[in-house]
Design a protein around this motif. Sequence first.
Motif, PDB file in Angstrom:
ATOM      1  N   GLY A 190      74.853  10.339  65.390  1.00 43.80           N
ATOM      2  CA  GLY A 190      75.026   9.958  63.994  1.00 43.80           C
ATOM      3  C   GLY A 190      75.545  11.107  63.155  1.00 43.80           C
ATOM      4  N   GLY A 203      82.495  -2.951  57.283  1.00 45.92           N
ATOM      5  CA  GLY A 203      81.800  -1.670  57.281  1.00 45.92           C
ATOM      6  C   GLY A 203      80.646  -1.632  56.298  1.00 45.92           C
ATOM      7  N   GLY A 212      85.347   1.847  62.586  1.00 46.05           N
ATOM      8  CA  GLY A 212      84.581   2.970  63.112  1.00 46.05           C
ATOM      9  C   GLY A 212      84.570   4.147  62.169  1.00 46.05           C
ATOM     10  N   ALA A 272      79.248  11.762  64.148  1.00 45.58           N
ATOM     11  CA  ALA A 272      80.162  10.726  63.652  1.00 45.58           C
ATOM     12  C   ALA A 272      80.528  10.977  62.192  1.00 45.58           C
ATOM     13  CB  ALA A 272      79.532   9.343  63.814  1.00 45.58           C
ATOM     14  N   SER A 273      79.532  11.280  61.365  1.00 45.88           N
ATOM     15  CA  SER A 273      79.809  11.527  59.952  1.00 45.88           C
ATOM     16  C   SER A 273      80.568  12.824  59.748  1.00 45.88           C
ATOM     17  CB  SER A 273      78.504  11.561  59.150  1.00 45.88           C
ATOM     18  OG  SER A 273      77.910  10.290  59.102  1.00 45.88           O
ATOM     19  N   THR A 289      80.293   6.267  66.649  1.00 41.71           N
ATOM     20  CA  THR A 289      79.719   5.289  65.721  1.00 41.71           C
ATOM     21  C   THR A 289      78.979   4.195  66.474  1.00 41.71           C
ATOM     22  OG1 THR A 289      81.451   5.710  64.081  1.00 41.71           O
ATOM     23  CG2 THR A 289      80.280   3.621  63.917  1.00 41.71           C
ATOM     24  N   GLU A 317      85.709   8.923  67.126  1.00 44.06           N
ATOM     25  CA  GLU A 317      84.857   8.498  66.012  1.00 44.06           C
ATOM     26  C   GLU A 317      84.258   7.123  66.284  1.00 44.06           C
ATOM     27  OE1 GLU A 317      83.397   8.858  61.879  1.00 44.06           O
ATOM     28  OE2 GLU A 317      83.867  10.157  63.567  1.00 44.06           O
ATOM     29  N   VAL A 333      82.209   3.203  59.022  1.00 44.88           N
ATOM     30  CA  VAL A 333      80.773   3.300  59.320  1.00 44.88           C
ATOM     31  C   VAL A 333      80.412   4.715  59.750  1.00 44.88           C
ATOM     32  CG1 VAL A 333      78.906   2.402  60.765  1.00 44.88           C
ATOM     33  CG2 VAL A 333      80.680   0.856  59.932  1.00 44.88           C
ATOM     34  N   GLY A 334      81.266   5.330  60.557  1.00 43.48           N
ATOM     35  CA  GLY A 334      80.960   6.663  61.051  1.00 43.48           C
ATOM     36  C   GLY A 334      80.887   7.710  59.965  1.00 43.48           C
ATOM     37  N   ILE A 357      77.168   7.114  58.619  1.00 43.92           N
ATOM     38  CA  ILE A 357      75.987   6.726  59.382  1.00 43.92           C
ATOM     39  C   ILE A 357      74.946   7.825  59.526  1.00 43.92           C
ATOM     40  CG2 ILE A 357      76.807   7.298  61.703  1.00 43.92           C
ATOM     41  CD1 ILE A 357      75.689   4.431  62.470  1.00 43.92           C
TER      42      ILE A 357
END
Length: 460
Positions: free
Chosen positions: A295, A239, A24, A298-299, A159, A155, A27-28, A31
């Motif tokens: 999105g 990922g 997570g 998350a980032s 994600t 997170e 990718v987070g 993303i």
Amino acid sequence: MTTPTTAATAPALKQTLGTLQLWGIAVGLVISGEYFGWSYGWASAGTLGFTVTALFIALMYTCFIFSFTELTTAIPQAGGPFAYSKAAFGPGGAYLAGAATLFEFVFAPPAIALAIGAYLNVQFPALDPKLAAVGAYLVFMTLNIVGVQLAASFELLMTVLAIGELLVFMGVVAPGFSIANFVRGGWAGQDRFGAAAIPGMLAAVPFAIWFFLAIEGVAMAAEEAKNPRRSIPIAYVSGILTLVALAIGVMVFAGGAGDWTRLANINDPLPQAMKGIVGADSNWLHMLVWLGLFGLVASFHGIILGYSRQIFALAREGFLPRFLARIHPRFRTPHRAILAGGAVGIAAIFSDGLVRFGGQTLTANIVTLSVFGAITMYIVSMLSLFKLRRTAPGMARPFRTPLYPWLPGFALFAAVVCLVTMVYYNFLIFCVYAALLALGYLVFLLGRGKRAAQAGAETA
């Protein structure tokens, strides 16, 4: 009598993260790049030209992650690239890798925070975007301070929701998809590939990097993983494969949904692409606009986790003031490092629109500085891998890079190509980046004697 604090007795980060949470984070961290920013590559390269650039960058990142995983599992420390380069090249290499990683992770969040603020301003026009951006910093710094387990679980949730939304986008626009739309004018304004398209493809490199920037931040959570030598390879490989699939899907479906030139210079390509299929009043569109925040969050949240661990690791080794390496006595998180990086980001937010350099606002330029830091770190990391293979052949390597030396060799070559391209198209910003690195290195040299004295006192 007080016992002196040593590396062995200092408070440690809690080891609580599992494989799914690390995936997570991987990718987070990235993303938000699937939602905005990448479509500017179409403006310079066209859809087909940018596809070539994006596939080249995707291959670079795939080779890099398979290679980087060997370093992360062999040296599972919060410093990540800093720790690998220190093992390979000593303090000088450690400084370069650590400073480059700081550029990447400290200067990316203000841009994402401003995007969050701008998005909320659309929904609530009375809300000042900068105040909303600062509010995002305060909320997610607090969440990171309270505990890494809570932060990682949040997170993971963000994600999963962000991925679900991207899949919904592809499904909703699929009925209107046409390959003819995607390929029309796809080679930088000409009908087919030619030498004239190459400059545009090279200029689009930063926007392709935006698809994957910061995935390596999982390395900064290595000390907090329950079983890093097993879970990190799974998280990294799954990922990068997840992100490559999403990047291709989003780019192709958005470009084939209508006139892609309408999306090439805007910050919200997905809602605009969907609008052409379902109309401006569709509930699907409203859902995409609202959930698009996941999105970004998350980032933003994941990169705060990344920069704080990098600051913590550098301070713990004496490359930054040691008070930044203090661990919160209750939550066991690097709270001072979290706050320090946030202070830099908030300062950048309020500098937006006030400071200009090279014809752009400061915030636009710090995104480029972030990419310069990332590319520098990739190069130093791959050089560290080659050096450690030669000088430390007996080092425990739970994960070994497949197809060595070809995969890390290609990652190194591609990163050098990206750096040269970035310098050519962003020379003034590169000069600022190089000057800041040089200034930091001077400070590093001046403080070398003090660090040696402190280390001697701790071991006495």
